[in-house]
Design an enzyme around this catalytic site. Structure first.
Site, PDB file in Angstrom:
ATOM      1  N   LYS A 271      14.588  40.208 -31.036  1.00 23.95           N
ATOM      2  CA  LYS A 271      15.830  40.980 -31.154  1.00 23.95           C
ATOM      3  C   LYS A 271      16.050  41.817 -29.896  1.00 23.95           C
ATOM      4  O   LYS A 271      15.088  42.175 -29.219  1.00 23.95           O
ATOM      5  CB  LYS A 271      15.720  41.954 -32.345  1.00 23.95           C
ATOM      6  CG  LYS A 271      15.816  41.334 -33.716  1.00 23.95           C
ATOM      7  CD  LYS A 271      15.734  42.429 -34.781  1.00 23.95           C
ATOM      8  CE  LYS A 271      15.798  41.860 -36.194  1.00 23.95           C
ATOM      9  NZ  LYS A 271      17.056  41.175 -36.512  1.00 23.95           N
ATOM     10  N   ARG A 345      14.183  34.834 -45.366  1.00 29.42           N
ATOM     11  CA  ARG A 345      14.377  33.696 -46.265  1.00 29.42           C
ATOM     12  C   ARG A 345      13.114  32.833 -46.343  1.00 29.42           C
ATOM     13  O   ARG A 345      12.858  32.198 -47.374  1.00 29.42           O
ATOM     14  CB  ARG A 345      15.608  32.893 -45.823  1.00 29.42           C
ATOM     15  CG  ARG A 345      15.507  32.288 -44.463  1.00 29.42           C
ATOM     16  CD  ARG A 345      16.856  31.909 -43.880  1.00 29.42           C
ATOM     17  NE  ARG A 345      17.609  33.059 -43.384  1.00 29.42           N
ATOM     18  CZ  ARG A 345      18.816  32.993 -42.830  1.00 29.42           C
ATOM     19  NH1 ARG A 345      19.418  31.828 -42.677  1.00 29.42           N
ATOM     20  NH2 ARG A 345      19.419  34.074 -42.408  1.00 29.42           N
TER      21      ARG A 345
HETATM   22  N1  BES Z   1      16.274  41.772 -41.233  1.00 30.85           N
HETATM   23  C1  BES Z   1      17.291  41.035 -40.617  1.00 30.85           C
HETATM   24  C2  BES Z   1      18.676  41.295 -41.220  1.00 30.85           C
HETATM   25  C3  BES Z   1      19.201  42.701 -41.089  1.00 30.85           C
HETATM   26  C4  BES Z   1      20.124  42.999 -40.094  1.00 30.85           C
HETATM   27  C5  BES Z   1      18.833  43.685 -41.951  1.00 30.85           C
HETATM   28  C6  BES Z   1      20.621  44.266 -39.964  1.00 30.85           C
HETATM   29  C7  BES Z   1      19.337  44.972 -41.833  1.00 30.85           C
HETATM   30  C8  BES Z   1      20.243  45.260 -40.847  1.00 30.85           C
HETATM   31  C9  BES Z   1      16.985  39.555 -40.729  1.00 30.85           C
HETATM   32  O1  BES Z   1      15.654  39.238 -40.729  1.00 30.85           O
HETATM   33  C10 BES Z   1      17.585  38.921 -39.531  1.00 30.85           C
HETATM   34  O2  BES Z   1      17.130  39.176 -38.463  1.00 30.85           O
HETATM   35  N2  BES Z   1      18.603  38.097 -39.749  1.00 30.85           N
HETATM   36  C11 BES Z   1      19.265  37.431 -38.696  1.00 30.85           C
HETATM   37  C12 BES Z   1      19.512  36.018 -39.135  1.00 30.85           C
HETATM   38  C13 BES Z   1      19.999  35.118 -38.043  1.00 30.85           C
HETATM   39  C14 BES Z   1      18.908  34.909 -37.029  1.00 30.85           C
HETATM   40  C15 BES Z   1      20.430  33.828 -38.651  1.00 30.85           C
HETATM   41  C16 BES Z   1      20.574  38.161 -38.451  1.00 30.85           C
HETATM   42  O3  BES Z   1      21.202  38.621 -39.409  1.00 30.85           O
HETATM   43  O4  BES Z   1      20.940  38.317 -37.283  1.00 30.85           O
HETATM   44 MN    MN Z   2      14.877  38.842 -38.775  1.00 32.91          MN
END
Ligand code: BES
Ligand code: MN
Ligand code: ZN
Length: 493
Positions: A271, A345
């Site tokens: 990230k 997931r």
């Molecule tokens: N934990 C995150 C989702 C999230 C985002 C929670 C903001 C709380 C606040 C999850 O693991 C994630 O990183 N999801 C990605 C998925 C993508 C790579 C398909 C996302 O939402 O960017």
């Molecule tokens: Mn994630």
């Protein structure tokens, strides 16, 4: 924080020190204690109520510092509102009063709740407690007690009935605090094994807790969950919490399943740095499940409730899962990991399958801070609800509505499922930018059977940027109240 209850005694009202709270109806009628305070204050309260400054809206509160004729440092006049109180608005009223009180100096506050029935007083007390929560364990020195030193006493006509009703509402407050504490803890303190230890403490409330470590999870075959933690120095854990409170222990349970990523860097699909510190809350789903288990145990719910949480840390490392890796899940289905940041997931795939295979639940609800996309779709006011069962979806929506927690159903469908087809494996873990929350839900659905199941994406509601009647900024505890009511309304006879 404890709340004391005392028999309403307005003869000593003028002698009470600290903060005194009295109620006024939406019609401007002062409560008995309010009328007594008004007499001591030479009619000041009645004048305030009659003035255009005071609208007597629900939760509206006016402060009178060092009121003449009274020993109190301040008197707060709080309005119950135009419509008759119900349990939810009584709880919210408590929250609004607590917010008005602010930092509480010794000797504390006395709230005169005369005129309210016992159930509503118990809700008001829980509302005060919920609103006064603060996570201050890392504030040293003078800031250590951000809430102040004073206690809360509620004066009511029927102390015994209120205390009895408060067992239930206080259980919800304590369960919610458990969730908020877990969500607030930093990832150097709360990692999978320390999280599991905190859950083992639920044993003292009668919850049966079993913890599985990596060796056992490998033997079972949770290749999807385990691939998430490969880059972390912390051992992944799955914790099962059982509260078998139904008269018939063989009655099919309700299963609550939670994503517990104690920190999410994204892994190799790392990230951006900005805001990454917020990903200590990525265990929010597991936090809600934990808080629900504590709530149902504390109030000795007559229902069979099983909580399952998957606890992992998602870090980049030489051993971490790579984009393109293919893993085999507990279900036997293979997964192509396109993006290691779509890790929640992968965790849920295995524990959802496990929960349904092991416990044959009458209903399964999973909670997860699963996608940023749900925040784009619904903002921070509603969680996203997905379900394969209209009845279950309706029951959840009803419970959320009754508890004033926002939720909004989003669709599932074959067209969305087509987006996660993999050319190399049975399924891939991302479906592209379009409908990101829905394709995540479709992925989960690949690992559940046809029994009633719902997924709640709580990414937008787990942390609050602003204060609300029942919580301040930070961890909201969203979902504990909704699930607690869902259990009460659908699983308790
Ligand atoms: N934990 C995150 C989702 C999230 C985002 C929670 C903001 C709380 C606040 C999850 O693991 C994630 O990183 N999801 C990605 C998925 C993508 C790579 C398909 C996302 O939402 O960017
Ligand atoms: Mn994630
Ligand atoms: Zn995550």
């Amino acid at each position: 924080m404890t709340i004391a209850f005392t028999t309403a005694d307005t003869t000593s009202l003028a002698q009470t020190e600290g903060t005194v709270v009295v109620l006024v109806g939406g019609d401007g009628a002062l409560s008995g204690a309010g009328a007594d305070a008004d007499a001591a204050m030479d009619g000041a309260l009645q004048r305030a109520v009659s003035s255009s400054r005071f609208k007597a809206k629900h939760g509206e509160a006016m402060e009178f510092p060092f009121p003449a004729g009274m020993k109190a440092d301040r008197l707060i006049l709080a309005a119950t509102g135009k419509t008759k109180l119900d349990p939810t608005t009584a709880r919210q009223l408590g929250g609004k009063i607590a917010a008005k009180i602010g930092k509480l100096e010794a000797p504390g506050v006395t709230v005169h709740a005369d005129g309210l029935d016992a159930a509503h007083v118990a809700e008001l007390a829980a509302g005060m407690k919920l609103r006064r929560y603060a996570f201050s364990r890392y504030k040293t020195g003078n800031d250590a007690d951000t809430l102040g030193k004073g206690g809360i006493t509620i004066a009511t006509a029927d102390v015994d009935a209120v205390k009895a009703a408060f067992t239930d509402t206080d259980a919800l407050a304590e369960g919610t605090f458990f969730t908020r504490d877990l969500v607030s803890e930093p990832a150097n303190v709360l990692f999978p094994s320390s999280f599991a230890e905190r859950l083992e403490a639920l044993k003292e409330h009668g919850v049966e807790v079993t913890v599985m470590g990596e060796k056992e999870l490998e033997e079972i075959g949770m290749g999807s969950l385990l691939c998430v933690g490969l880059g972390s120095a912390q051992e992944s854990k799955v914790v099962v919490m059982k509260w078998m409170g139904a008269d018939d222990a063989s009655e099919a349970p309700f299963c609550a399943v939670g994503k517990g990523v104690t920190f999410d860097t994204g892994g190799i699909s790392i990230k951006p740095a900005g805001g990454m510190e917020e990903m200590t809350m990525d265990m929010g789903g597991a936090g809600v499940v934990s808080g629900l288990m504590k709530t149902v145990a504390l109030r000795k719910a007559k229902a069979n409730v099983i909580g399952v949480v998957g606890l992992v840390e998602n870090m980049p490392d030489g051993l971490a899962t790579r984009p393109g890796d293919i893993v085999t899940s507990l279900s036997g289905k293979t997964i192509e990991v396109i993006n290691t940041d779509a890790e929640g997931r992968l965790v849920l795939a295995d524990i959802l399958f496990y929960a349904q295979r092991e416990f044959k639940p009458a209903a399964t609800i999973n909670l997860a801070t699963l996608t940023g996309a749900v925040i784009i779709a619904l903002g921070n006011t509603n969680a996203g609800l997905f379900s394969n069962d209209d009845t279950l979806a309706g029951q959840i929506a009803d419970a959320a509505k009754a508890e004033s927690e926002g939720i909004w159903r989003l669709p599932l469908g074959k067209e969305y499922d087509d987006l996660i087809k993999s050319s190399l494996a049975d399924v891939k873990n991302t479906g592209g930018r379009a409908a990101g929350s829905i394709t995540a839900a479709q992925f989960l659905q690949r690992f559940v059977d046809d029994s009633p199941w719902a997924h709640i994406d709580i990414a937008g509601v787990t942390l609050s940027k602003e204060s609300k009647p029942l919580h301040g900024k930070g961890a909201s505890g969203w979902g504990v109240a909704t699930l607690n009511r869902f259990v009460k309304d659908n699983f308790e006879k």
